[in-house]
Scaffold this motif. Sequence first.
Motif, PDB file in Angstrom:
ATOM      1  N   ALA A 204       0.812  -1.123  -0.032  1.00 55.90           N
ATOM      2  CA  ALA A 204      -0.017   0.120  -0.056  1.00 55.90           C
ATOM      3  C   ALA A 204       0.744   1.191  -0.007  1.00 55.90           C
ATOM      4  O   ALA A 204       2.119   1.321   0.634  1.00 55.90           O
ATOM      5  CB  ALA A 204      -0.951  -0.083   1.478  1.00 55.90           C
ATOM      6  N   LYS A 205       0.529   2.286  -0.674  1.00 55.43           N
ATOM      7  CA  LYS A 205       1.119   3.857  -0.634  1.00 55.43           C
ATOM      8  C   LYS A 205       0.295   4.528   0.426  1.00 55.43           C
ATOM      9  O   LYS A 205      -1.091   4.544   0.028  1.00 55.43           O
ATOM     10  CB  LYS A 205       1.084   4.096  -2.334  1.00 55.43           C
ATOM     11  CG  LYS A 205       2.250   3.441  -2.986  1.00 55.43           C
ATOM     12  CD  LYS A 205       2.122   4.315  -4.190  1.00 55.43           C
ATOM     13  CE  LYS A 205       3.219   3.716  -5.203  1.00 55.43           C
ATOM     14  NZ  LYS A 205       3.324   4.007  -6.576  1.00 55.43           N
ATOM     15  N   LEU A 206       1.188   5.271   0.993  1.00 56.15           N
ATOM     16  CA  LEU A 206       0.337   6.382   1.763  1.00 56.15           C
ATOM     17  C   LEU A 206       0.384   7.775   0.925  1.00 56.15           C
ATOM     18  O   LEU A 206       1.179   8.115   0.344  1.00 56.15           O
ATOM     19  CB  LEU A 206       1.249   6.922   3.024  1.00 56.15           C
ATOM     20  CG  LEU A 206       0.935   8.094   3.936  1.00 56.15           C
ATOM     21  CD1 LEU A 206      -0.496   7.618   4.597  1.00 56.15           C
ATOM     22  CD2 LEU A 206       1.870   8.160   4.707  1.00 56.15           C
ATOM     23  N   ILE A 207      -0.997   8.080   0.933  1.00 52.39           N
ATOM     24  CA  ILE A 207      -1.285   9.256  -0.086  1.00 52.39           C
ATOM     25  C   ILE A 207      -1.866  10.414   0.771  1.00 52.39           C
ATOM     26  O   ILE A 207      -2.587  10.076   1.914  1.00 52.39           O
ATOM     27  CB  ILE A 207      -1.945   9.324  -1.313  1.00 52.39           C
ATOM     28  CG1 ILE A 207      -3.425   8.564  -0.847  1.00 52.39           C
ATOM     29  CG2 ILE A 207      -1.051   8.057  -2.229  1.00 52.39           C
ATOM     30  CD1 ILE A 207      -4.156   8.555  -2.008  1.00 52.39           C
ATOM     31  N   ALA A 208      -1.635  11.727   0.940  1.00 55.28           N
ATOM     32  CA  ALA A 208      -1.754  12.626   1.821  1.00 55.28           C
ATOM     33  C   ALA A 208      -2.328  13.989   1.132  1.00 55.28           C
ATOM     34  O   ALA A 208      -1.889  14.578   0.330  1.00 55.28           O
ATOM     35  CB  ALA A 208      -0.776  12.654   2.771  1.00 55.28           C
ATOM     36  N   HIS A 209      -3.404  14.677   1.974  1.00 55.45           N
ATOM     37  CA  HIS A 209      -3.740  16.116   1.459  1.00 55.45           C
ATOM     38  C   HIS A 209      -2.549  16.996   2.055  1.00 55.45           C
ATOM     39  O   HIS A 209      -2.034  16.809   3.307  1.00 55.45           O
ATOM     40  CB  HIS A 209      -4.932  16.236   2.202  1.00 55.45           C
ATOM     41  CG  HIS A 209      -5.441  17.624   1.553  1.00 55.45           C
ATOM     42  ND1 HIS A 209      -5.317  19.005   2.327  1.00 55.45           N
ATOM     43  CD2 HIS A 209      -6.603  17.784   0.801  1.00 55.45           C
ATOM     44  CE1 HIS A 209      -6.133  19.961   1.559  1.00 55.45           C
ATOM     45  NE2 HIS A 209      -6.977  19.034   0.655  1.00 55.45           N
TER      46      HIS A 209
END
Length: 319
Positions: A204-209
């Motif tokens: 899984a990849k961490l994606i962020a605002h």
Amino acid sequence: MAFSSLPLVHDTPPADLDAEIRRLKRERNAVLLAHFYQESEIQDLADHIGDSLELSRAAARTEADVIVFAGVHFMAETAKILNPERTVVVPDLKAGCSLADGCPVDRFKAWRAQYPGAVAVTYINCSAAVKAESDYICTSSNAVKIVSSIPKDKQVLFAPDRNLGLFVAKETGRELVLWPGSCIVHETFSLRKLEALLLEHPRAKLIAHPECEQPLLERAAFIGSTAALLRFVQTDDAPAYIVATESGILHQMRRKAPGKQFIAAPPEANCACNECPFMRLNTPEKVYRALRDLSPAVELDPELRQRARIPIDRMLALS
Ligand code: 13P
Ligand code: SF4
């Protein structure tokens, strides 16, 4: 029991709420705009779903007589600034924003006054009064572009989100004077729990605002506005994502990228704090009532509205 304390019979929502909302939209020639952070039922009823920039653009080009803005107050205010002649209603007038609330206009003006000659770039998450005192408005989609467009010899003030400001400073290589504000939702994520989740889901990849704090952003594989995050999961090849923003966006991610796994980034406390308490004040019942009663409507002083429009128009022209 006093008669006045009985529930109002006529306020009982209709059995088929969705059909009634669709009927009222046609009857009123209304458009329903919904932010990605709205509950999924509202998103499914909307004519346009988007991030702050996309919804501002949709508001700027609508031909509808009525705009129902399912988002928070500053978004509906922006729609009204762009559409003074149209009726703009919100499901719940109390749907505010911690960033906008933490930046009152008198304090903003006093802060600005300390930096004569500086250019004020203000995140759209602020009141119309603060917009009227700003040079440029930006959203999380275009903040880097807007700041980059300002001549290098100019000092730039950035308010009210410190985390977005730090991200923009890093991306542009500019030194920004930052207002010390933050979003209660995006500061809730636990890096400790995220590290554990990443170990549990190694693909899984961490994606962020960009409203998230720096240590989290440093761990993220991708940083972007809600719309940018949604585009990323559709084009990237990872099978799973841990999503560090308000969990409402997961509804569209699951729809647009079926077959992939989406995990909402966990808050430190055992709470639903990754749901924006302001956004979630809106419900389909309140959307129905707003359409039925054309209330609560957003109203603005004409002089304030005209001044607030200038930095918004500058943003729209640049993005
Ligand atoms: P977007 O610019 O991604 O719509 O973000 C708005 C917002 O309020 C983030 O908390
Ligand atoms: Fe404001 Fe944060 Fe809610 Fe966005 S998520 S509307 S920034 S409080």
